[in-house]
Design a protein around this motif. Structure first.
Motif, PDB file in Angstrom:
ATOM      1  N   VAL A 184       0.243   1.096  17.289  1.00 15.97           N
ATOM      2  CA  VAL A 184       0.321  -0.247  16.701  1.00 15.97           C
ATOM      3  C   VAL A 184      -0.718  -0.408  15.597  1.00 15.97           C
ATOM      4  CG1 VAL A 184       0.093  -2.712  17.202  1.00 15.97           C
ATOM      5  CG2 VAL A 184       1.231  -1.194  18.845  1.00 15.97           C
ATOM      6  N   VAL A 185      -1.908   0.143  15.809  1.00 19.94           N
ATOM      7  CA  VAL A 185      -2.995   0.005  14.837  1.00 19.94           C
ATOM      8  C   VAL A 185      -2.865   1.010  13.708  1.00 19.94           C
ATOM      9  CG1 VAL A 185      -5.517   0.060  14.567  1.00 19.94           C
ATOM     10  CG2 VAL A 185      -4.499  -0.831  16.676  1.00 19.94           C
ATOM     11  N   GLY A 186      -2.274   2.178  13.992  1.00 16.25           N
ATOM     12  CA  GLY A 186      -2.282   3.273  13.017  1.00 16.25           C
ATOM     13  C   GLY A 186      -1.500   2.990  11.758  1.00 16.25           C
TER      14      GLY A 186
ATOM     15  N   MET B  93       2.457   7.688   4.522  1.00 15.45           N
ATOM     16  CA  MET B  93       2.173   6.259   4.724  1.00 15.45           C
ATOM     17  C   MET B  93       3.104   5.621   5.741  1.00 15.45           C
ATOM     18  SD  MET B  93       1.489   4.876   0.849  1.00 15.45           S
ATOM     19  CE  MET B  93       1.428   3.182   1.409  1.00 15.45           C
ATOM     20  N   GLY B  94       4.287   6.183   5.905  1.00  9.43           N
ATOM     21  CA  GLY B  94       5.295   5.555   6.740  1.00  9.43           C
ATOM     22  C   GLY B  94       6.295   4.760   5.940  1.00  9.43           C
ATOM     23  N   PHE B  95       6.270   4.905   4.609  1.00 10.28           N
ATOM     24  CA  PHE B  95       7.215   4.198   3.744  1.00 10.28           C
ATOM     25  C   PHE B  95       8.453   5.030   3.442  1.00 10.28           C
ATOM     26  CE2 PHE B  95       4.223   1.007   1.449  1.00 10.28           C
ATOM     27  CZ  PHE B  95       4.046   0.365   2.650  1.00 10.28           C
ATOM     28  N   ALA B  96       8.585   6.207   4.047  1.00  5.59           N
ATOM     29  CA  ALA B  96       9.709   7.078   3.707  1.00  5.59           C
ATOM     30  C   ALA B  96      11.043   6.480   4.124  1.00  5.59           C
ATOM     31  CB  ALA B  96       9.521   8.454   4.355  1.00  5.59           C
ATOM     32  N   ILE B  97      11.004   5.569   5.087  1.00  2.69           N
ATOM     33  CA  ILE B  97      12.250   4.969   5.559  1.00  2.69           C
ATOM     34  C   ILE B  97      12.763   3.898   4.595  1.00  2.69           C
ATOM     35  CG2 ILE B  97      11.193   3.114   6.905  1.00  2.69           C
ATOM     36  CD1 ILE B  97      13.270   3.654   9.089  1.00  2.69           C
TER      37      ILE B  97
ATOM     38  N   ILE C  47      -1.514   2.252   5.870  1.00  4.00           N
ATOM     39  CA  ILE C  47      -1.050   1.569   4.660  1.00  4.00           C
ATOM     40  C   ILE C  47      -2.240   0.993   3.891  1.00  4.00           C
ATOM     41  CG2 ILE C  47       0.293  -0.394   3.822  1.00  4.00           C
ATOM     42  CD1 ILE C  47       2.231   0.067   6.125  1.00  4.00           C
ATOM     43  N   PHE C  48      -3.180   0.389   4.594  1.00  4.91           N
ATOM     44  CA  PHE C  48      -4.364  -0.175   3.938  1.00  4.91           C
ATOM     45  C   PHE C  48      -5.193   0.925   3.275  1.00  4.91           C
ATOM     46  CE2 PHE C  48      -8.910  -1.258   4.257  1.00  4.91           C
ATOM     47  CZ  PHE C  48      -8.940  -2.365   3.420  1.00  4.91           C
ATOM     48  N   VAL C  49      -5.413   2.018   3.979  1.00  6.38           N
ATOM     49  CA  VAL C  49      -6.187   3.127   3.411  1.00  6.38           C
ATOM     50  C   VAL C  49      -5.467   3.717   2.202  1.00  6.38           C
ATOM     51  CG1 VAL C  49      -7.065   5.446   3.872  1.00  6.38           C
ATOM     52  CG2 VAL C  49      -7.363   3.644   5.573  1.00  6.38           C
ATOM     53  N   SER C  50      -4.155   3.783   2.248  1.00  3.50           N
ATOM     54  CA  SER C  50      -3.392   4.338   1.122  1.00  3.50           C
ATOM     55  C   SER C  50      -3.551   3.479  -0.128  1.00  3.50           C
ATOM     56  CB  SER C  50      -1.917   4.444   1.504  1.00  3.50           C
ATOM     57  OG  SER C  50      -1.730   5.285   2.603  1.00  3.50           O
ATOM     58  N   PHE C  51      -3.456   2.169   0.026  1.00  2.00           N
ATOM     59  CA  PHE C  51      -3.595   1.289  -1.130  1.00  2.00           C
ATOM     60  C   PHE C  51      -5.009   1.357  -1.711  1.00  2.00           C
ATOM     61  CE2 PHE C  51       0.049  -1.537   0.497  1.00  2.00           C
ATOM     62  CZ  PHE C  51       0.964  -0.794  -0.239  1.00  2.00           C
ATOM     63  N   VAL C  52      -6.013   1.423  -0.828  1.00  2.10           N
ATOM     64  CA  VAL C  52      -7.384   1.549  -1.315  1.00  2.10           C
ATOM     65  C   VAL C  52      -7.578   2.869  -2.047  1.00  2.10           C
ATOM     66  CG1 VAL C  52      -9.797   1.719  -0.610  1.00  2.10           C
ATOM     67  CG2 VAL C  52      -8.315   0.008   0.444  1.00  2.10           C
ATOM     68  N   ALA C  53      -7.019   3.948  -1.498  1.00  2.00           N
ATOM     69  CA  ALA C  53      -7.150   5.260  -2.138  1.00  2.00           C
ATOM     70  C   ALA C  53      -6.420   5.299  -3.474  1.00  2.00           C
ATOM     71  CB  ALA C  53      -6.622   6.344  -1.198  1.00  2.00           C
ATOM     72  N   ILE C  54      -5.255   4.671  -3.551  1.00  2.27           N
ATOM     73  CA  ILE C  54      -4.528   4.624  -4.829  1.00  2.27           C
ATOM     74  C   ILE C  54      -5.337   3.861  -5.869  1.00  2.27           C
ATOM     75  CG2 ILE C  54      -2.485   3.644  -5.959  1.00  2.27           C
ATOM     76  CD1 ILE C  54      -0.908   4.299  -3.440  1.00  2.27           C
TER      77      ILE C  54
END
Length: 260
Positions: free
Chosen positions: A215-217, A102-106, A222-229
């Motif tokens: 910029v868009v990715g 997701m890019g939240f690892a940081i 993040i949006f796709v991850s929340f929907v999938a969760i």
């Protein structure tokens, strides 16, 4: 209470108390640093007092082997609690896999149990798993497991490591591997969806070079991850249920190995 006045009963009670106190040091939920230490000690003392009235154990003399019995009780309690915590850590590992994609690892949060940093989604899944554990009275089953451990590993006996030491080490390794397999099963739906998003962004980057996919990715992932969760949340409840069954079975198998 009356029997505890007898000095011959104190060594057995102390053995029971050491195992329960060591069990609560590593057990999930009970070992939180936010729970006051006097409460843990007092809860362990009164629980040991109740178990002493039900555990049938002969009198244990205080001799040169009594210190070894105390060490054995501490090791047994730590092993049982650590095994339960190790299996539940699969939830945090799965969250770490998802956060990396997701890019939240940081960005991490502080785990109140260990004081170490843990992934955002992993901490969310872990709290969800603990709430599910409380809702199904799983904490009662954990306390019930330490109670029945005295039937398989009595306080006055030693663990025959010379007979099954290799089998116990192999069992710990297999349980550790199973933890990663469960974490992979929990993370693969979200990671698979994010992989498809990466493939789609790569195709868009090649077909529409004017579009800045960097910029868009990130917001899109993040949006796709929340929907999938949200979609796979019911699947996670089933996986957490299987995780609890695995945890209880692993604790039972470990005590059976310690008895051999």
């Amino acid at each position: 209470m009356v029997e505890l006045i007898n000095l011959s009963a104190l060594p057995v009670f102390l053995l029971i108390f050491v195992r329960i106190a060591a069990f609560f040091v590593t057990l999930p939920l009970f070992s939180y640093a936010t729970i006051p230490t006097p409460f843990k000690i007092g809860f362990s003392f009164f629980l040991a007092l109740i178990m002493y009235a039900t555990v049938e154990s002969p009198a244990v003399p205080i001799d040169q082997t009594y210190l070894l019995l105390l060490m054995k009780e501490a090791v047994v309690g730590l092993l049982i609690g650590l095994l339960a915590y190790m299996i539940l850590s699969a939830v945090q590992i799965a969250g770490g896999f998802i956060d990396f994609q997701m890019g939240f690892a940081i960005a991490n949060v502080v785990d109140p149990q260990t004081g170490a940093q843990s992934p955002l989604i992993g901490q969310y899944f872990y709290i969800l798993a603990l709430m599910f554990l409380l809702s199904v009275n799983g904490h009662y089953l954990l306390i019930d497991g330490i109670f029945y451990s005295y039937q398989l590993i009595p306080p006055e006996t030693f663990i025959p490591l010379q007979n099954n030491g290799d089998e116990m080490a192999q069992f710990i390794i297999q349980t550790f591997n199973q933890m990663f397999l469960i974490a992979f099963q929990m993370a693969i739906p979200i990671v698979g969806c994010l992989f498809l998003v990466d493939v789609a962004l790569g195709i868009i980057a090649r077909t529409v070079p004017q579009l800045n996919v960097f910029v868009v990715g990130l917001p899109l992932k993040i949006f796709v991850s929340f929907v999938a969760i949200l979609v796979f949340l019911s699947l996670y409840i089933v996986l957490v249920d299987n995780l609890f069954e695995t945890m209880f079975a692993a604790i039972r198998d470990l005590m059976h190995l310690s008895r051999m």
